[in-house]
Structures are given as structure tokens and as C-alpha cells.
Design a protein around this motif. Sequence first.
Motif, PDB file in Angstrom:
ATOM      1  N   GLY A   1      -2.142  -9.226  -9.442  1.00 40.15           N
ATOM      2  CA  GLY A   1      -3.451  -8.923 -10.005  1.00 40.15           C
ATOM      3  C   GLY A   1      -3.850  -7.469  -9.897  1.00 40.15           C
ATOM      4  O   GLY A   1      -4.995  -7.116 -10.153  1.00 40.15           O
ATOM      5  N   GLY A   2      -2.907  -6.597  -9.502  1.00 38.10           N
ATOM      6  CA  GLY A   2      -3.248  -5.181  -9.392  1.00 38.10           C
ATOM      7  C   GLY A   2      -3.351  -4.523 -10.752  1.00 38.10           C
ATOM      8  O   GLY A   2      -2.981  -5.075 -11.783  1.00 38.10           O
ATOM      9  N   GLY A   3      -3.863  -3.300 -10.745  1.00 38.92           N
ATOM     10  CA  GLY A   3      -3.931  -2.545 -11.987  1.00 38.92           C
ATOM     11  C   GLY A   3      -4.969  -3.037 -12.959  1.00 38.92           C
ATOM     12  O   GLY A   3      -4.763  -3.007 -14.184  1.00 38.92           O
ATOM     13  N   GLY A   4      -6.124  -3.479 -12.433  1.00 37.95           N
ATOM     14  CA  GLY A   4      -7.205  -3.921 -13.312  1.00 37.95           C
ATOM     15  C   GLY A   4      -8.540  -3.281 -13.001  1.00 37.95           C
ATOM     16  O   GLY A   4      -9.575  -3.730 -13.491  1.00 37.95           O
ATOM     17  N   ASP A   5      -8.526  -2.217 -12.189  1.00 38.95           N
ATOM     18  CA  ASP A   5      -9.778  -1.609 -11.726  1.00 38.95           C
ATOM     19  C   ASP A   5     -10.281  -0.565 -12.728  1.00 38.95           C
ATOM     20  O   ASP A   5      -9.553   0.381 -13.063  1.00 38.95           O
ATOM     21  CB  ASP A   5      -9.565  -0.929 -10.370  1.00 38.95           C
ATOM     22  N   TRP A   6     -11.514  -0.722 -13.180  1.00 40.99           N
ATOM     23  CA  TRP A   6     -12.095   0.197 -14.156  1.00 40.99           C
ATOM     24  C   TRP A   6     -13.462   0.673 -13.664  1.00 40.99           C
ATOM     25  O   TRP A   6     -14.359  -0.131 -13.395  1.00 40.99           O
ATOM     26  CB  TRP A   6     -12.251  -0.471 -15.515  1.00 40.99           C
ATOM     27  N   THR A   7     -13.590   1.982 -13.531  1.00 35.31           N
ATOM     28  CA  THR A   7     -14.873   2.606 -13.212  1.00 35.31           C
ATOM     29  C   THR A   7     -15.198   3.582 -14.338  1.00 35.31           C
ATOM     30  O   THR A   7     -14.462   4.557 -14.535  1.00 35.31           O
ATOM     31  CB  THR A   7     -14.805   3.373 -11.882  1.00 35.31           C
TER      32      THR A   7
ATOM     33  N   PRO B   1      -0.147  -6.250 -18.541  1.00 33.66           N
ATOM     34  CA  PRO B   1       0.391  -7.464 -17.932  1.00 33.66           C
ATOM     35  C   PRO B   1       1.867  -7.335 -17.559  1.00 33.66           C
ATOM     36  O   PRO B   1       2.286  -7.829 -16.501  1.00 33.66           O
ATOM     37  CB  PRO B   1       0.162  -8.528 -19.014  1.00 33.66           C
ATOM     38  N   ALA B   2       2.662  -6.687 -18.393  1.00 35.79           N
ATOM     39  CA  ALA B   2       4.083  -6.528 -18.089  1.00 35.79           C
ATOM     40  C   ALA B   2       4.284  -5.689 -16.835  1.00 35.79           C
ATOM     41  O   ALA B   2       5.163  -5.975 -16.006  1.00 35.79           O
ATOM     42  CB  ALA B   2       4.809  -5.896 -19.273  1.00 35.79           C
ATOM     43  N   GLU B   3       3.467  -4.641 -16.664  1.00 34.58           N
ATOM     44  CA  GLU B   3       3.571  -3.810 -15.469  1.00 34.58           C
ATOM     45  C   GLU B   3       3.132  -4.586 -14.227  1.00 34.58           C
ATOM     46  O   GLU B   3       3.753  -4.465 -13.164  1.00 34.58           O
ATOM     47  CB  GLU B   3       2.724  -2.554 -15.641  1.00 34.58           C
ATOM     48  N   ARG B   4       2.093  -5.365 -14.340  1.00 40.82           N
ATOM     49  CA  ARG B   4       1.653  -6.184 -13.212  1.00 40.82           C
ATOM     50  C   ARG B   4       2.729  -7.191 -12.807  1.00 40.82           C
ATOM     51  O   ARG B   4       2.893  -7.514 -11.631  1.00 40.82           O
ATOM     52  CB  ARG B   4       0.371  -6.948 -13.569  1.00 40.82           C
ATOM     53  N   HIS B   5       3.466  -7.648 -13.808  1.00 38.45           N
ATOM     54  CA  HIS B   5       4.449  -8.704 -13.568  1.00 38.45           C
ATOM     55  C   HIS B   5       5.777  -8.172 -13.038  1.00 38.45           C
ATOM     56  O   HIS B   5       6.586  -8.959 -12.512  1.00 38.45           O
ATOM     57  CB  HIS B   5       4.699  -9.475 -14.874  1.00 38.45           C
TER      58      HIS B   5
ATOM     59  N   ARG C   1       0.829  -1.194   0.000  1.00 39.16           N
ATOM     60  CA  ARG C   1       0.000   0.000   0.000  1.00 39.16           C
ATOM     61  C   ARG C   1       0.872   1.256   0.000  1.00 39.16           C
ATOM     62  O   ARG C   1       2.053   1.198   0.362  1.00 39.16           O
ATOM     63  CB  ARG C   1      -0.922   0.004   1.226  1.00 39.16           C
ATOM     64  N   ASP C   2       0.266   2.357  -0.399  1.00 46.65           N
ATOM     65  CA  ASP C   2       0.934   3.652  -0.291  1.00 46.65           C
ATOM     66  C   ASP C   2       1.117   3.957   1.191  1.00 46.65           C
ATOM     67  O   ASP C   2       0.136   4.055   1.930  1.00 46.65           O
ATOM     68  CB  ASP C   2       0.078   4.732  -0.957  1.00 46.65           C
TER      69      ASP C   2
ATOM     70  N   SER D   1       4.269  -0.415  -6.225  1.00 47.43           N
ATOM     71  CA  SER D   1       5.691  -0.105  -6.181  1.00 47.43           C
ATOM     72  C   SER D   1       6.550  -1.346  -5.967  1.00 47.43           C
ATOM     73  O   SER D   1       6.416  -2.045  -4.954  1.00 47.43           O
ATOM     74  CB  SER D   1       5.975   0.900  -5.060  1.00 47.43           C
ATOM     75  N   THR D   2       7.454  -1.601  -6.908  1.00 45.33           N
ATOM     76  CA  THR D   2       8.398  -2.697  -6.720  1.00 45.33           C
ATOM     77  C   THR D   2       9.280  -2.459  -5.510  1.00 45.33           C
ATOM     78  O   THR D   2       9.660  -3.412  -4.803  1.00 45.33           O
ATOM     79  CB  THR D   2       9.261  -2.871  -7.987  1.00 45.33           C
ATOM     80  N   GLU D   3       9.601  -1.187  -5.242  1.00 48.41           N
ATOM     81  CA  GLU D   3      10.416  -0.878  -4.064  1.00 48.41           C
ATOM     82  C   GLU D   3       9.704  -1.287  -2.778  1.00 48.41           C
ATOM     83  O   GLU D   3      10.326  -1.823  -1.862  1.00 48.41           O
ATOM     84  CB  GLU D   3      10.753   0.614  -4.035  1.00 48.41           C
TER      85      GLU D   3
END
Length: 292
Positions: free
Chosen positions: A86-92, A110-114, A51-52, A61-63
Motif C-alpha cells: 500500500g505504499g506510494g499513495g501519499d499526496w499533499t 499499482p505495478a510499482e507497488r506490486h 524503511r530507508d 526498495s525491493t532489495e
Amino acid sequence: MNRDVILTCAVTGAGDTADKHPDLPITPQQIADSAIEAARAGASIVHLHVRDPETGGISHSTEHFREVVLRIRDADVDAVINLTAGGGGDWTPHPDDPTRGGEGTDMQTPAERHAPIGELLPDICTLDCGSLNFGDMIYLNTADWLREHARLVKEAGVKPELECFDLGHVWFARQLIEEGLIEGDPLFQLCLGIPWGAEADTETMLAMRNKLPANAQWSAFGIGRSQMPMVAQSILLGGNVRVGLEDNLYLSKGVFATNAQLVEKAATIAENLGGRVLTPAETRKKLDLRQP
């Protein structure tokens, strides 16, 4: 019935729960500390989001992931590490223009999620097997995205946990297996009780279980008040279990839980049913994971 139970603790999740629990793990150190406490309480696997640290909201964040993973790996207790991918899939949809994302939209390729998976190489990572009406938003995960993501996970040599929120997700996971994108005995997580996916009840869990490949290892969880009933039900139907603050904030009505307390409660259920919780070392052997 499953007498050798793998117990996963989902430590914090990414949902809007930071202001709903006074001690929800938010910073990387808090998340790692809570995961370590869960492992000491008997968790076989720790499932991790980050989380932030300032807002408690979603972070990819990978860090942040690196700090959590390194703290756990350096601890004096063993745990199988399962990172979310599985993050980065939320659409409103935007209220004035449904072709644009509105407030709460958070999309990644997918590359960013991975990216954290490819760098940190956890024992396991999640692969959410389809799209879903997730409460009032949509979780987007198209078939071709999933194929690309599954290929990245396979190339990294990480075990995918096939998260299925509805029966069609099980169907598509079997398709990924048929196409050779999932190697070895598949690992499924049946995710129950999230509006508007699969319901948290016996009939739904049984229907999903009956559609799994014969060589599958599987686990199931329910959210909120269904968490512990689904622990018992999964064990009785031959599965493994997941608990933790990602899925449920309470130990009992009005009493906030810690991850360690939820792990201890689930382990007690397993023991009262005549089973036992596997150690991380036994879990690695059962799931054919890399040895540390």
C-alpha cells in the motif's frame, strides 16, 4: 466470540515515528530481527514495511524487502509473512499550486507497488481498499488502480488482505469480490482510529463487521491507546487481532514497547477471554494459504 485467534504483528510501518521511539526497527536486519522476536513471542503473522536505513523514512526498495524476507525465512521460527503493498499513495497538495504534490508526496503506480510482491511471493499482501483523508494528507487509491492492483495480486497467487479504513472501503472490497478479482474466502483488516477514517470504537467496528461477506475472515486493530481495547473488542465480536509498533509505540503510559511485548500482551488478553492464539501452521490452514 473468536476462540481461535490469528495474531498479526505490524513490525514498523512507514509513519513518521523513527524519532519517536528509541528502538524502532529501521534497517532490514532490525526489522527482520524484531519480526522474528514477535514470532517467538507468539505472533501468527508478521506484517512488514521497510524503511530507508539512513533516514528511517519511507522506502519501497525491493532489495530491502528481500533482505527482511530472507532473514525471516532462514530463521529457526515459523511466521506467516504479510508484506505491505500500500505504499506510494501519499499526496499533499503544494501550497502554491494544488495541481502539484508538495512536501511529503510519495506516489507509485499499482505495478510499482506490486513489484516486491511479484518477486518475493509472500503468504499475504495488503490491498488498501480506497482513498482517505489520512491526517493532513490524502492517501490516494482510485477504483481503477485498485482493480489493476487486485488483478496483479491474483495473478501472483498471493492472498490479499483487504485493508479497510472506512465503511466505503468495505463496500468497494465487496465490489472487487463480485467482479472476480478476489478469490476464495476474503481476508479483511478493519483499520480503526486513523484520522480521519473509521473511529476506534465498538459501534464502528460492529458496523464494518456487519457489512462483511458471510465467508470473510477478518481482523481489526486500533492505533495508540486504543490498541489493546480493540484487541479485546475484536475477539469478542468474532474477529482476529493486530498489534505492533506500526500502530502503537507504548506498552503502558510513558513506557516504550517492543513488538514482542505487544504480542505477549495481546496473547494474554486472548487467553484471559478464553481463547488461544493460532500457530503459523494453523493460520495457513485457516486462511487456505500456500504451505511452505
